[in-house]
Design a protein around this motif. Structure first.
Motif, short mmCIF file in Angstrom:
data_model
loop_
_atom_site.label_atom_id
_atom_site.label_comp_id
_atom_site.label_asym_id
_atom_site.label_seq_id
_atom_site.Cartn_x
_atom_site.Cartn_y
_atom_site.Cartn_z
N GLU A 101 0.83 -1.19 0.00
CA GLU A 101 0.00 0.00 0.00
C GLU A 101 0.88 1.26 0.00
OE1 GLU A 101 -2.85 0.10 3.14
OE2 GLU A 101 -3.90 1.84 2.26
N SER A 123 2.74 1.72 -3.37
CA SER A 123 1.86 2.25 -4.39
C SER A 123 1.56 3.73 -4.15
CB SER A 123 0.57 1.44 -4.40
OG SER A 123 -0.38 2.04 -5.23
N LYS A 124 1.27 4.07 -2.89
CA LYS A 124 0.91 5.46 -2.55
C LYS A 124 2.06 6.43 -2.75
CE LYS A 124 -3.09 5.88 0.36
NZ LYS A 124 -3.37 5.17 1.62
N GLU A 169 1.88 7.81 -6.22
CA GLU A 169 0.71 8.59 -6.64
C GLU A 169 1.01 10.06 -6.89
OE1 GLU A 169 -2.70 7.97 -4.10
OE2 GLU A 169 -2.80 5.85 -4.70
N GLY A 223 2.05 10.84 -10.18
CA GLY A 223 1.13 10.53 -11.26
C GLY A 223 1.37 9.14 -11.84
N GLU A 230 0.60 5.31 -11.85
CA GLU A 230 -0.37 4.30 -11.44
C GLU A 230 0.33 2.98 -11.17
OE1 GLU A 230 -4.62 3.37 -13.08
OE2 GLU A 230 -3.48 4.49 -14.60
N SER A 231 -0.17 2.19 -10.22
CA SER A 231 0.45 0.89 -10.00
C SER A 231 -0.58 -0.23 -9.98
CB SER A 231 1.30 0.91 -8.73
OG SER A 231 0.56 1.45 -7.67
N LEU A 242 -4.26 -3.41 -3.70
CA LEU A 242 -4.46 -2.28 -4.60
C LEU A 242 -5.77 -2.42 -5.36
CD1 LEU A 242 -0.84 -2.01 -6.05
CD2 LEU A 242 -1.76 -1.05 -3.94
N ASN A 294 -6.03 -1.75 -8.57
CA ASN A 294 -5.72 -2.14 -9.94
C ASN A 294 -5.10 -3.53 -10.03
OD1 ASN A 294 -6.58 0.29 -11.03
ND2 ASN A 294 -4.55 1.23 -10.85
N ARG A 297 7.65 9.08 2.40
CA ARG A 297 7.68 9.09 0.94
C ARG A 297 8.86 9.93 0.42
NH1 ARG A 297 5.82 12.80 -2.63
NH2 ARG A 297 4.52 13.98 -1.20
#
Ligand SMILES: Nc1nc2c(ncn2[C@@H]2O[C@H](COP(=O)(O)OP(=O)(O)O)[C@@H](O)[C@H]2O)c(=O)[nH]1
Ligand SMILES: [Mg+2]
Ligand SMILES: [Zn+2]
Length: 319
Positions: free
Chosen positions: A136, A139-140, A143, A146, A148-149, A165, A167, A294
């Protein structure tokens, strides 16, 4: 007068180019002498060909303007060396089990995507073996860029449902549809397996493995554009290396746009933005825990690459 015929270069090796016509037919074409210098015709190029007068041979008359280029910069000549054209999706594949997931490697490929101006996506593969990776978060952290994962298992392809996720396999296919894509990732992450599953079994990349003939020093390599039912795949041996040694350390910050935004607020002139430099913009802020985690994970990738590219003296940089 001969008719102008549109085509796309699907394979190139030295002077010979295979081109796909609108009819789907693949023809061999030669280039005029002045087009053979450097990389003026590469895989993915859209071209105009014609049949030479009084013969059955095709020649390439014109290379159309490129939508994008995959390139390295030759340091010695200060010149771009293009290996493929018109790619519009960069698929960064990583494994969540073995080989272990590494943020640094994803960030390296994102540097290239940024440099080439090609949209990247990140695909987490082997999720059937997901254990202690914080997917999580991984992936975040992408973001804000921009990016996508996707969460997949190439081994279970259509049967695997993402647990973390939003996706999964279906969403990945939607994004790939109609694209000209390149898959990048460490060896063993499942590129061949994923591509083969995405092709519905029409392509066995072990045969292609890929663009290679012969062994060791006699191996010749070429680039190819492989048409799959869902998308076109660009395969180019030269692209797979994840060395960034051709990038100038001074240009690197611009390829980390999220960090650049913070760094422009740093009041120090020559700041290395290291993790413990007091007064640096990376330390004077009211970020929440997630943002801190991050940004600092990206800063670590950045610092590692800066260190690496700074160590290579310019004169010894490979082309
Ligand atoms: N468990 C599991 N194994 C996988 C998955 N995808 C690929 N593999 C295995 O990982 C190994 C490397 O896959 P391969 O496609 O050759 O990786 P490549 O080097 O990136 O092309 C093979 O043994 C595959 O069967 C997956 O989703 N789950
Ligand atoms: Mg492979
Ligand atoms: Zn700073």
């Amino acid at each position: 007068m001969t008719d102008i015929i549109r085509a796309q270069v699907v394979r190139s090796s030295q002077r010979q180019f295979s081109c796909k016509l609108a009819t789907g037919e693949i023809i061999d074409a030669t280039a005029k002498g002045n087009q053979l210098k450097g990389d003026s015709i590469v895989v993915g190029d859209k071209v105009e060909v014609s049949i030479m007068d009084g013969s059955k041979d095709y020649q390439i008359d014109k290379v159309c303007e490129r939508e994008s280029e995959i390139f390295r910069v030759s340091v010695r000549e200060q010149k771009k060396k293009v290996t493929a054209a018109n790619c519009n999706l960069l698929v960064v594949l990583s494994s969540v089990s073995k080989p272990a997931f590494k943020q640094g490697i994803v960030d390296r490929f994102l540097v290239r995507a940024c440099q080439w101006g090609i949209r990247p996506i990140v695909v987490f593969n082997k999720c059937d073996q997901l254990e202690d990776l914080d997917l999580e978060f991984e992936s975040k952290r992408l973001e804000p860029l921009g990016v996508e994962s996707f969460e997949i298992s190439a081994l279970e392809a259509n049967d695997y449902r993402p647990r973390i996720l939003k996706n999964g396999w279906d969403e990945l296919q939607v994004v790939l549809k109609g694209r000209t894509a390149i898959f990048l990732g460490q060896s063993g992450v499942g590129k061949s397996r994923t591509i083969s599953a995405l092709s519905g079994g029409t392509v066995d990349l072990r045969i292609h493995e890929v663009g290679k003939v012969g062994k060791g020093s006699h191996t010749t390599t070429w680039s190819e554009l492989i048409e799959l039912p869902l998308f076109d795949l660009i395969d180019s041996p030269g692209i797979r290396s994840f060395s960034l040694e051709d990038i100038n350390p001074d240009d690197l910050l611009a390829l980390f746009p999220d960090l650049e935004e913070v760094a422009t607020r740093c009041k120090f002139n020559d700041c290395q933005h290291e993790e413990n430099s007091k007064g640096c913009a990376f330390h004077n802020n009211d970020w929440d825990e997630f943002t801190k985690r991050r940004i600092f994970s990206r800063l670590r990738s950045f610092s590692r690459i800066v260190e690496e590219v700074s160590q290579t003296p310019v004169w010894s940089k490979k082309l």
